[in-house]
Design an enzyme around this catalytic site. Structure first.
Site, PDB file in Angstrom:
ATOM      1  N   TYR A   1      32.349  -5.867  23.341  1.00 28.40           N
ATOM      2  CA  TYR A   1      33.497  -6.741  23.631  1.00 28.40           C
ATOM      3  C   TYR A   1      34.126  -7.318  22.366  1.00 28.40           C
ATOM      4  CZ  TYR A   1      30.077 -10.698  24.347  1.00 28.40           C
ATOM      5  OH  TYR A   1      29.086 -11.634  24.252  1.00 28.40           O
ATOM      6  N   GLU A   2      35.333  -7.879  22.533  1.00 32.76           N
ATOM      7  CA  GLU A   2      36.227  -8.272  21.435  1.00 32.76           C
ATOM      8  C   GLU A   2      36.636  -7.048  20.595  1.00 32.76           C
ATOM      9  OE1 GLU A   2      37.198 -10.931  22.075  1.00 32.76           O
ATOM     10  OE2 GLU A   2      35.714 -12.484  22.409  1.00 32.76           O
ATOM     11  N   GLY A   3      36.746  -5.910  21.251  1.00 29.29           N
ATOM     12  CA  GLY A   3      37.062  -4.656  20.566  1.00 29.29           C
ATOM     13  C   GLY A   3      35.775  -3.986  20.128  1.00 29.29           C
TER      14      GLY A   3
END
Length: 598
Positions: free
Chosen positions: A406-408
């Site tokens: 997550y968060e890229g």
């Protein structure tokens, strides 16, 4: 290379400049007020999270997490970054990093906390109108309301701007009707407020909206069955003619993608800090268990192989802390300088975060991988018990894995950080090509043999760091020239360059932290921190050499390749150090303390 202060450094400039150790922030410098806030956060975890961790993860009581969430709000933990005029505590950026760090030991609740205080609250703080801020921020800062962030869709993950959720203006022009599907939405199960991204008509870019649950037209699937972070709410959310007042558009039409990108910058650097509490806790568990566990008549931490693991876990933690708080302070300093120039508070924060987006992505990648490394070794130290759900390692191992996604994803973030460096160089924002050309000329020149005064502490290590930066300039410069516009399609090379960047920043941060500690406490009192920085640098040289070789082999041949490999050999030369002895000293010190003590 010239020395630069943290007050004036730009994002990505660490690749071409030296930084003065006195100019960086280190976690040992937190004030008493900040330490008290951190202790209050730790007490909250000890009281509310740790005794209830099994029940939290089972999700059998749907009211448990929301009630714990509200207690966090009552303590002020949800309003760290929110200004006092909106019901928050208005504390500094690095303080918010510190609280994210401590919360990192709270298992799945750290996801609940991060989703609310970061991507759920900050879009309104940074992009909202005054009316929107006054209406929503006090409720979010106190925990009266919980927030979530609806960006990801089934066919729009890393390519967030390809989302298909639509917003259509009603005939009377007073509302937008939102229709679409979002997935992997943290906190969705008990959220009162949704930050929703949708496209208006045939717009190319997303628009953001503030959506209250009471607006109607919102339905959800059951909670997702996940590998880890089981106690955090994660659902698919469906919008069916969800009626949103036009005044609840966040910022301007078509500005949603920019909001998403900038908020993710914050999320990334906070995620870097947000794993640190978990890393330290797992390391302390491993130290304690290795003392209690006896084999062949002795504690297993008397064995060299276990000492190696414990020391490496500590080294990785120390380095991750060093780079996170260095980056956090650079962001904070930039915020202050932009505000002093007359920029609004919200704009100054956004511009500062945008300036250090490279370091934010780097912190996210490096620290999430440190967490994975540490929990994996933690399981190994526990042996068979590490695989048991009765021991703390099993949960830590499962919970850690999401951090690289997550968060890229880490792959996307690696390519982003290199892409940003190259774009800034092309725009003249970072003077990268001039030093790259100087390094290229140096490859064919007669090598100079300057004598380094190794009697000065860290002089040799700083010389190694200078040369490692030349590796990036050599490989990155040649790759950019050879591949030009095609370089971003060569993802393997981009990943190699990212790994070189990460190791340079991480190793330099650890050296600078240790140097500053020596100036504050003396060499004898910080000998283990010095050792950790030295061992990490030695390992970084090997990693950089390997990544550079792989890149060089992929886009050069013949004489050019030979010249670059000779240059690489010259730039990755470091005197041998007895890493085994240093690790044993670090491990013995921690075993004596009974926990991670740094």
């Amino acid at each position: 290379m010239s020395t630069i202060t943290s007050k004036t450094i730009k994002g990505g400039e660490f690749l071409i400049r030296e930084t003065d150790a006195q100019e960086i922030f280190i976690p040992e410098q937190f004030t008493e007020e900040q330490k008290m806030m951190a202790q209050a956060c730790q007490d909250f975890i000890d009281t509310e999270i740790t005794p209830n961790i099994e029940e939290i993860d089972s999700m059998k009581n749907p009211d448990l997490v929301p009630s714990i969430f509200k207690k966090a709000g009552e303590l002020g933990l949800l309003g760290i970054s929110v200004p006092e005029e909106y019901g928050g505590m208005g504390m500094s950026f690095n303080t918010s990093m510190l609280i994210a760090d401590i919360i990192g030991a709270a298992g799945s609740f750290s996801t609940t906390y991060g989703a609310h205080t970061g991507i759920g609250t900050l879009p309104i703080l940074y992009y909202g109108t005054e009316e929107q801020k006054q209406k929503y921020l006090p409720k979010l800062a106190t925990g009266e309301w919980a927030a979530c962030y609806c960006l990801t869709e089934p066919d729009a993950g890393s390519d967030a701007n390809s989302g298909k959720t639509k917003a259509s203006l009603t005939e009377d022009g007073k509302h937008y009707l939102i229709n679409g599907q979002k997935m992997w939405i943290s906190n969705a199960g008990f959220a009162d407020l949704f930050i929703v991204f949708a496209k208006i008509e045939d717009d190319k870019n997303l628009t953001a909206f503030i959506v209250e649950k009471t607006f109607g037209g919102i339905t959800m699937n059951e909670e997702e069955k996940k590998m880890g972070i089981k106690g955090s709410s994660t659902r698919q959310v469906f919008f069916n003619d969800c009626k949103v007042p036009v005044e609840n558009m966040l910022s301007d039409r078509g500005n949603g993608f920019k909001i998403a990108v900038n908020i993710l910058n914050i999320g990334r650097v906070k995620l870097g800090a947000g794993v640190l509490g978990g890393v330290r806790t797992v390391t302390s568990h491993a130290i304690k268990y290795s003392t209690e566990r006896k084999q062949f008549g002795v504690a297993i931490n008397t064995f060299g192989a276990i000492k190696h693991k414990l020391a490496e876990m500590a080294i990785q933690s120390y380095v991750a802390e060093s780079l996170c708080y260095r980056a956090g302070q650079d962001i904070e300093d930039k915020m202050s300088s932009l505000a002093a120039e007359g920029m609004s508070d919200a704009e100054a924060k956004l511009k500062a975060l945008e300036q250090f987006a490279i370091e934010a992505a780097l912190a996210k990648v490096h620290c999430s991988e440190v967490l994975d490394y540490v929990v994996d070794e933690g399981v190994q130290v526990y042996g068979g018990m590490g695989y048991s759900a009765e021991a703390p390692m099993e949960r830590a191992y499962r919970d850690a894995r999401i951090s690289r996604i997550y968060e890229g994803t880490n792959e996307i973030n690696r390519m982003l950080m290199v892409g940003m460096v190259l774009k800034r160089a092309m725009k003249g924002e970072i003077n990268l090509f001039e030093p790259a050309m100087a390094v290229s000329n140096e490859l064919t020149a007669v090598p100079s043999f300057e004598t380094i005064d190794t009697s000065e502490l860290f002089a040799a290590e700083k010389e190694v760091l200078k040369k490692l930066k030349k590796v990036f300039l050599m490989v990155g410069g040649k790759a950019a020239m050879a591949l030009q516009d095609r370089i971003e399609d060569e993802q393997e090379i981009m990943m190699n360059l990212a790994d070189i960047m990460i190791e340079i920043y991480a190793a330099e941060s650890a050296i600078l932290r240790s140097e500053k500690l020596v100036s504050l406490k003396g060499e004898e009192a910080t000998k283990h921190q010095i050792s950790m920085a030295q061992v990490y640098l030695f390992e970084a040289v090997e990693k950089i050499s390997s990544a550079a070789k792989e890149a060089i082999a992929s886009f050069t041949k013949g004489d050019e390749q030979k010249v670059m490999l000779m240059g690489l050999k010259r730039f990755t030369k470091m005197d041998l150090i007895n890493t085994k002895a240093l690790r044993r000293e670090i491990a013995d010190y921690m075993i004596a303390q009974g926990k991670y003590p740094f």
